[in-house]
Motif scaffolding. Structure first.
Motif, PDB file in Angstrom:
ATOM      1  N   PRO A 113     -20.722  -4.765 -41.287  1.00  0.00           N
ATOM      2  CA  PRO A 113     -20.835  -4.692 -42.758  1.00  0.00           C
ATOM      3  C   PRO A 113     -22.059  -5.399 -43.316  1.00  0.00           C
ATOM      4  CG  PRO A 113     -18.568  -5.087 -42.136  1.00  0.00           C
ATOM      5  CD  PRO A 113     -19.371  -5.201 -40.873  1.00  0.00           C
ATOM      6  N   HIS A 114     -22.310  -6.603 -42.861  1.00  0.00           N
ATOM      7  CA  HIS A 114     -23.455  -7.342 -43.391  1.00  0.00           C
ATOM      8  C   HIS A 114     -24.695  -7.215 -42.520  1.00  0.00           C
ATOM      9  CE1 HIS A 114     -21.660 -10.144 -40.472  1.00  0.00           C
ATOM     10  NE2 HIS A 114     -22.902 -10.549 -40.282  1.00  0.00           N
ATOM     11  N   GLY A 115     -24.478  -6.955 -41.218  1.00  0.00           N
ATOM     12  CA  GLY A 115     -25.612  -6.942 -40.296  1.00  0.00           C
ATOM     13  C   GLY A 115     -26.615  -5.849 -40.574  1.00  0.00           C
ATOM     14  N   LEU A 116     -26.163  -4.722 -41.115  1.00  0.00           N
ATOM     15  CA  LEU A 116     -27.088  -3.626 -41.397  1.00  0.00           C
ATOM     16  C   LEU A 116     -28.185  -4.064 -42.365  1.00  0.00           C
ATOM     17  CD1 LEU A 116     -24.499  -0.716 -41.757  1.00  0.00           C
ATOM     18  CD2 LEU A 116     -26.144  -1.028 -39.894  1.00  0.00           C
ATOM     19  N   ALA A 166     -30.017 -12.448 -50.558  1.00  0.00           N
ATOM     20  CA  ALA A 166     -28.914 -12.875 -51.435  1.00  0.00           C
ATOM     21  C   ALA A 166     -27.813 -11.823 -51.438  1.00  0.00           C
ATOM     22  CB  ALA A 166     -29.440 -13.120 -52.844  1.00  0.00           C
ATOM     23  N   LEU A 167     -28.196 -10.557 -51.485  1.00  0.00           N
ATOM     24  CA  LEU A 167     -27.206  -9.481 -51.470  1.00  0.00           C
ATOM     25  C   LEU A 167     -26.480  -9.418 -50.131  1.00  0.00           C
ATOM     26  CD1 LEU A 167     -25.925  -7.084 -52.897  1.00  0.00           C
ATOM     27  CD2 LEU A 167     -27.848  -5.671 -52.142  1.00  0.00           C
ATOM     28  N   SER A 168     -27.221  -9.542 -49.031  1.00  0.00           N
ATOM     29  CA  SER A 168     -26.568  -9.504 -47.715  1.00  0.00           C
ATOM     30  C   SER A 168     -25.651 -10.705 -47.521  1.00  0.00           C
ATOM     31  CB  SER A 168     -27.617  -9.461 -46.604  1.00  0.00           C
ATOM     32  OG  SER A 168     -28.312 -10.685 -46.493  1.00  0.00           O
ATOM     33  N   ALA A 169     -26.025 -11.861 -48.092  1.00  0.00           N
ATOM     34  CA  ALA A 169     -25.157 -13.039 -47.989  1.00  0.00           C
ATOM     35  C   ALA A 169     -23.857 -12.828 -48.753  1.00  0.00           C
ATOM     36  CB  ALA A 169     -25.888 -14.271 -48.521  1.00  0.00           C
ATOM     37  N   LEU A 170     -23.923 -12.182 -49.907  1.00  0.00           N
ATOM     38  CA  LEU A 170     -22.704 -11.891 -50.654  1.00  0.00           C
ATOM     39  C   LEU A 170     -21.795 -10.940 -49.869  1.00  0.00           C
ATOM     40  CD1 LEU A 170     -24.137 -11.446 -54.257  1.00  0.00           C
ATOM     41  CD2 LEU A 170     -22.817 -13.377 -53.379  1.00  0.00           C
ATOM     42  N   VAL A 171     -22.393  -9.953 -49.226  1.00  0.00           N
ATOM     43  CA  VAL A 171     -21.590  -9.033 -48.417  1.00  0.00           C
ATOM     44  C   VAL A 171     -20.933  -9.776 -47.262  1.00  0.00           C
ATOM     45  CG1 VAL A 171     -21.675  -7.003 -46.927  1.00  0.00           C
ATOM     46  CG2 VAL A 171     -22.980  -7.036 -49.057  1.00  0.00           C
ATOM     47  N   GLU A 172     -21.696 -10.638 -46.589  1.00  0.00           N
ATOM     48  CA  GLU A 172     -21.149 -11.347 -45.435  1.00  0.00           C
ATOM     49  C   GLU A 172     -20.074 -12.347 -45.840  1.00  0.00           C
ATOM     50  OE1 GLU A 172     -22.698 -13.777 -41.448  1.00  0.00           O
ATOM     51  OE2 GLU A 172     -24.132 -13.030 -42.939  1.00  0.00           O
ATOM     52  N   ALA A 173     -20.235 -12.969 -46.987  1.00  0.00           N
ATOM     53  CA  ALA A 173     -19.278 -14.000 -47.407  1.00  0.00           C
ATOM     54  C   ALA A 173     -18.024 -13.421 -48.039  1.00  0.00           C
ATOM     55  CB  ALA A 173     -19.951 -14.970 -48.375  1.00  0.00           C
ATOM     56  N   PHE A 174     -18.132 -12.280 -48.717  1.00  0.00           N
ATOM     57  CA  PHE A 174     -17.000 -11.758 -49.466  1.00  0.00           C
ATOM     58  C   PHE A 174     -16.424 -10.474 -48.881  1.00  0.00           C
ATOM     59  CE2 PHE A 174     -19.202 -14.442 -52.513  1.00  0.00           C
ATOM     60  CZ  PHE A 174     -18.159 -15.111 -53.134  1.00  0.00           C
ATOM     61  N   VAL A 175     -17.249  -9.649 -48.237  1.00  0.00           N
ATOM     62  CA  VAL A 175     -16.776  -8.367 -47.728  1.00  0.00           C
ATOM     63  C   VAL A 175     -16.376  -8.462 -46.263  1.00  0.00           C
ATOM     64  CG1 VAL A 175     -17.385  -5.942 -47.316  1.00  0.00           C
ATOM     65  CG2 VAL A 175     -18.157  -7.091 -49.404  1.00  0.00           C
ATOM     66  N   THR A 176     -17.226  -9.074 -45.431  1.00  0.00           N
ATOM     67  CA  THR A 176     -16.956  -9.127 -43.991  1.00  0.00           C
ATOM     68  C   THR A 176     -15.591  -9.731 -43.662  1.00  0.00           C
ATOM     69  OG1 THR A 176     -19.305  -9.180 -43.431  1.00  0.00           O
ATOM     70  CG2 THR A 176     -17.769 -10.051 -41.795  1.00  0.00           C
ATOM     71  N   PRO A 177     -15.201 -10.885 -44.243  1.00  0.00           N
ATOM     72  CA  PRO A 177     -13.883 -11.446 -43.906  1.00  0.00           C
ATOM     73  C   PRO A 177     -12.740 -10.952 -44.788  1.00  0.00           C
ATOM     74  CG  PRO A 177     -15.090 -13.024 -45.229  1.00  0.00           C
ATOM     75  CD  PRO A 177     -15.966 -11.805 -45.115  1.00  0.00           C
ATOM     76  N   ALA A 205     -17.749   0.677 -44.571  1.00  0.00           N
ATOM     77  CA  ALA A 205     -18.236   1.636 -45.559  1.00  0.00           C
ATOM     78  C   ALA A 205     -18.985   0.928 -46.686  1.00  0.00           C
ATOM     79  CB  ALA A 205     -17.069   2.446 -46.115  1.00  0.00           C
ATOM     80  N   VAL A 206     -18.455  -0.223 -47.124  1.00  0.00           N
ATOM     81  CA  VAL A 206     -19.132  -0.970 -48.186  1.00  0.00           C
ATOM     82  C   VAL A 206     -20.492  -1.459 -47.697  1.00  0.00           C
ATOM     83  CG1 VAL A 206     -19.040  -3.049 -49.612  1.00  0.00           C
ATOM     84  CG2 VAL A 206     -16.989  -1.647 -49.321  1.00  0.00           C
ATOM     85  N   GLY A 207     -20.519  -2.048 -46.493  1.00  0.00           N
ATOM     86  CA  GLY A 207     -21.790  -2.528 -45.957  1.00  0.00           C
ATOM     87  C   GLY A 207     -22.784  -1.405 -45.737  1.00  0.00           C
ATOM     88  N   ALA A 208     -22.310  -0.273 -45.233  1.00  0.00           N
ATOM     89  CA  ALA A 208     -23.202   0.865 -45.007  1.00  0.00           C
ATOM     90  C   ALA A 208     -23.726   1.417 -46.324  1.00  0.00           C
ATOM     91  CB  ALA A 208     -22.473   1.953 -44.224  1.00  0.00           C
ATOM     92  N   ALA A 209     -22.885   1.434 -47.362  1.00  0.00           N
ATOM     93  CA  ALA A 209     -23.326   1.937 -48.662  1.00  0.00           C
ATOM     94  C   ALA A 209     -24.437   1.060 -49.240  1.00  0.00           C
ATOM     95  CB  ALA A 209     -22.138   2.005 -49.620  1.00  0.00           C
ATOM     96  N   VAL A 210     -24.278  -0.262 -49.111  1.00  0.00           N
ATOM     97  CA  VAL A 210     -25.315  -1.177 -49.603  1.00  0.00           C
ATOM     98  C   VAL A 210     -26.612  -0.983 -48.826  1.00  0.00           C
ATOM     99  CG1 VAL A 210     -25.940  -3.607 -49.866  1.00  0.00           C
ATOM    100  CG2 VAL A 210     -23.625  -2.860 -50.414  1.00  0.00           C
ATOM    101  N   TRP A 211     -26.477  -0.837 -47.510  1.00  0.00           N
ATOM    102  CA  TRP A 211     -27.660  -0.643 -46.660  1.00  0.00           C
ATOM    103  C   TRP A 211     -28.381   0.665 -46.991  1.00  0.00           C
ATOM    104  CZ3 TRP A 211     -27.884   2.581 -41.921  1.00  0.00           C
ATOM    105  CH2 TRP A 211     -29.074   2.388 -41.203  1.00  0.00           C
TER     106      TRP A 211
END
Length: 339
Positions: A216-219, A271-282, A292-298
């Motif tokens: 999710p965040h790695g992309l 900053a955007l990737s950090a928000l994804v990793e902190a709030f979406v990944t876990p 899907a959320v991470g891929a959409a952001v990427w």
């Protein structure tokens, strides 16, 4: 020749007070602007005379500040421009990233191949995994260590830590790019970390956990690192093989300005990737939804770069000027029965 200060102040003090009054006004009409210019010129001349003939530092300082204020009022003070911010977001930053796409796409390809090779190699050689992390550490990583990393701290604290860490990594890639070797070392360190961790997880049958958490965040996060590394290597190439129309210094300066521009934009990306990793990944939601959320952001970031960047780099041609059409001149007809 000295100056009689009391007489000098009595003679010109009214002009100075008027100049200070005009400097304080928010709006000036045309006549007041002309008056401000004239008083500024006179006061500047008087200040020059006082500096050369008067030992009074207080009066000189007072008039110096007044002249500076008048000059600032005449020339205008720079103010933040939303137009400049908009231009940076829709043209400058995506254009700089787009122009360097062969570099960061090449870095992304090499990094991905190396990471997947390391994952495969470590997963198929258990002794290698044990040598890297140890059997006890590998077991702890699989059972709770890897997943627990994303929930160890509160989400805002974790996001700030990730943001600063990734921004610092990108800054290192950009700053050391001209030396080449540090960029490859930083990339190798990150590929090795991903390869060993992923290999251990895969070897214990937890590939779903590994890819479900890192994707999710790695992309977006890794794409930001690839962009920074690619721009850093581009600076190095400008030094190694500058274009024929530029000197080596000019080529490095041009590539360096582009790298600094990208560095500013990457602050927002990380900053955007950090928000994804902190709030979406876990987040306690199904893995496909997180991915899907991470891929959409990427994908949105890639579209932003390639659509707006291409538009900024290759602007649409201006429409051709209207052509003049020759018209036949028709002689006026004589009205019947008259002239």
């Amino acid at each position: 020749m000295s100056v009689d200060l009391d007489a000098y102040v009595a003679e010109h003090g009214e002009q100075w007070r008027r100049l200070e009054e005009l400097c304080r006004r928010r709006r000036l009409d045309a006549a007041e602007v002309d008056e401000l210019v004239a008083l500024y010129q006179r006061t500047a001349t008087q200040l020059s005379a006082l500096r050369s003939r008067s030992p009074d530092p207080a009066l000189v300082s007072q008039l110096s500040q007044l002249v500076l204020r008048a000059r600032a009022r005449l020339t205008g003070r720079p103010r933040p421009s939303w137009a400049a911010v908009t231009r940076f977001l829709v043209a400058d930053f995506p254009g700089a990233v787009y122009r360097a796409w062969p570099w960061w796409c090449g870095v992304a390809t090499g990094f991905s191949l190396l990471s997947f090779f390391l994952i495969w190699f470590v997963a198929n050689n258990p002794d290698t995994a044990a040598a890297f992390v140890g059997e006890d550490a590998a077991a702890d990583l699989v059972q709770s260590g890897f997943a627990g990393y994303y929930t160890e701290f509160s989400a805002p604290t974790f996001a700030f830590h990730l943001w600063t860490h990734n921004a610092w990594l990108a800054a290192q890639c950009l700053a050391s790019g001209v030396l080449v070797v540090p960029v490859f070392y930083l990339l190798w360190q990150n590929a090795l970390n991903i390869g060993v961790t992923g290999g251990v997880m895969v070897s214990y049958g937890r590939a779903d956990v590994f890819f479900g958490l890192i994707t999710p965040h790695g992309l977006l996060e890794l794409t930001g690192v690839f962009v920074a590394a690619g721009l850093g290597l581009r600076v190095a190439w400008a030094w190694i093989s500058p274009p024929p129309e530029l000197t080596r210094g000019q080529a490095v300066a041009r590539a360096g300005r582009s790298a600094i521009l990208v560095a500013v934009g990457l602050v927002g990306v990380f900053a955007l990737s950090a928000l994804v990793e902190a709030f979406v990944t876990p987040a306690p939601v199904p893995v496909p939804l997180r991915v899907a959320v991470g891929a959409a952001v990427w994908i949105a970031f890639l579209a932003y770069v390639f659509v707006l960047g291409r538009r900024a780099t290759h602007p649409a041609p201006a429409p051709p000027p209207p052509t003049l059409v020759d018209h036949e001149v028709v002689a006026p007809t004589r009205r019947a029965g008259g002239q």
